[in-house]
Design an enzyme around this catalytic site. Structure first.
Site, PDB file in Angstrom:
ATOM      1  N   HIS A 136      67.787  22.573  49.631  1.00 37.01           N
ATOM      2  CA  HIS A 136      68.586  22.479  48.402  1.00 37.01           C
ATOM      3  C   HIS A 136      67.780  21.813  47.301  1.00 37.01           C
ATOM      4  O   HIS A 136      67.033  20.858  47.531  1.00 37.01           O
ATOM      5  CB  HIS A 136      69.878  21.697  48.646  1.00 37.01           C
ATOM      6  N   HIS A 137      67.955  22.313  46.090  1.00 37.90           N
ATOM      7  CA  HIS A 137      67.186  21.807  44.945  1.00 37.90           C
ATOM      8  C   HIS A 137      67.499  20.346  44.627  1.00 37.90           C
ATOM      9  O   HIS A 137      66.696  19.656  43.982  1.00 37.90           O
ATOM     10  CB  HIS A 137      67.461  22.679  43.718  1.00 37.90           C
TER      11      HIS A 137
END
Length: 451
Positions: A136-137
């Site tokens: 996930h960013h």
């Protein structure tokens, strides 16, 4: 217990703002065969993943966003849930690999578990196999993703092109700003300290902020590449010789990033033509993330980026004119304060009480964005070829996300002697994603032919 910065948490807010997007980023490593025994491979990856704190932590959020989300260690977490094993349908070509990559990336990660997955993919043509890492960013930016991927290889993270970037050389990594909490009596004092510390660089940042705001608010030239996105994705990739790109760089006195973006510009110019649109000066305002990560922060898992919003010159037909215009416009963007404005904004919001920034970011991410058309991010990768269980990584392909009205995104990774462009696109809006990739390769070939 560590809290997310406002920038890190912003990726969660952006994902929550649109049910059609997944703000995971990743990379596909193609390796020489044969693929090791899956159980042995999984055990090797799990052992290395367990040594990375973020890969065994989960997010804890707070009611009404009264505090930032926190990373929390989970006792006895079973990381085997994060390892998957699949096989491509025959003939196992790039097309089958790209379709599977898009399918994997379009699904959101489960926030009740550590926010990553690792996919072992067998059945590639030529006896090859692949490993896809999805993160996930909110955990990391592109440079950190490459660092984390390298940690899963034999010998761990090695020498990276990231040490050559401007921020790394300047030691200008993102600094942690002091929090002032929820007490309004502290807000004025913090604001005074912030103002007292301002110098002429603040004027530069202010000018850059105006440019960024203008770029976001000014509608693009009716581009079909901007608008709402669906849930489904397409993916493709282009490969060029890093040596060829370096020759173009040296001949014309530009940077590697200039050459890469000129090739991206050439491809988007062709894409607009395919869509029956005229390529004009203001047709392709592009979000170009800029790393502000210093060398001493290479191993820290967070996001340390600012932004520039240049117009890529799709209106220029001549390849050299296009390259030199990219070079000039990026120089203008670098000197105009856009990079400083992004960094100053991030530093400022980190001292504002989190509820205020969270609610503001949530509102902004729900507004229709009509000014920025595409994403183009350059991620320096490993200088030398990596190995996993003594198999050489022959290719590394980045996977960017798309969100906030951007229907296509390009991530560029330098690995050993290659430059690879990974392209993520909305399934319905960009059925020509393979032509976008081919157009980038053609854009580089045009410039090489002029040497």
């Amino acid at each position: 217990m560590e809290r997310l910065t406002t920038l890190d948490a912003g990726f969660l807010e952006a994902e929550d703002a649109d049910q059609h997007i997944s703000l995971a980023v990743g990379g596909v490593s193609v390796l020489e065969g044969p693929m090791p025994d899956f159980e042995e491979l999984a055990a090797d990856v799990l052992e290395k993943a367990a040594a990375v704190p973020r890969m065994r932590q989960v997010l804890r959020t707070h009611l009404l966003d009264m505090q930032p989300p926190e990373w929390v260690d989970v006792p006895n977490v079973d990381l085997s849930h994060h390892i998957h094993h699949v096989a491509l349908p025959q003939p196992g070509s790039d097309q089958e690999l790209f379709r599977l990559t898009a399918d994997i990336m379009e699904r959101r990660l489960d926030r009740e578990r550590p926010l990553w997955e690792c996919w072992m993919i067998e059945g590639l043509a030529g006896g090859h196999w692949a490993m896809l890492l999805k993160i996930h960013h909110c955990i990391a930016d592109g440079i950190t993703i490459m660092h984390m991927l390298s940690q899963l290889t034999d010998g761990g993270a090695g020498d990276s092109f990231a040490t050559d970037i401007r921020a790394a050389k300047e030691g200008s990594g993102q600094k942690n700003s002091p929090k002032i909490g929820l007490n309004p009596l502290n807000w004025a004092r913090s604001g005074w300290r912030l103002a007292a510390a301002a110098t002429t660089s603040a004027e530069l940042a202010f000018g850059g902020a105006l440019r960024i705001a203008g770029g976001i608010l000014s509608p693009a030239d009716g581009s079909p590449l901007i608008g709402s996105v669906t849930t489904m994705r397409r993916y493709s990739a282009a490969r060029v010789s890093l040596q060829d790109v370096a020759k173009v760089r040296d001949t014309f006195g530009v940077t590697l990033n200039d050459v890469a973006l000129a090739a991206v510009t050439a491809s988007y110019r062709a894409a607009l033509t395919r869509r029956g649109k005229s390529a004009r000066r203001n047709s392709l305002r592009t979000l170009v993330p800029v790393s502000v990560r210093s060398n001493d922060a290479m191993g820290i898992t967070d996001n340390r980026v600012s932004v520039m919003l240049p117009f890529l010159p799709v209106d220029r037909e001549d390849p050299v004119d296009r390259l030199m215009t990219v070079h000039q416009r990026l120089n203008v963007a670098k000197s105009s304060g856009e990079r400083e404005a992004g960094s100053a904004f991030i530093a400022a919001v980190n001292v504002i009480p989190f509820p205020l920034t969270a609610w503001t970011v949530r509102a902004l991410t729900r507004l229709p964005q009509r000014g920025v058309v595409a994403l183009a991010t350059n991620v320096p990768g490993p200088r030398h070829r990596l190995r996993i269980m003594d198999r050489e990584v022959v290719r590394m392909m980045p996977i960017p996300p798309i969100a906030l009205g951007l229907r296509t995104g390009v991530a560029i990774v330098s690995y050993a002697d290659e430059l690879t462009f990974g392209i993520t696109a909305d399934y319905d809006a960009a059925p020509d994603v393979d032509e976008l990739a081919a157009g980038i390769e053609h854009g580089v070939a045009e410039l090489v032919a002029l040497l």
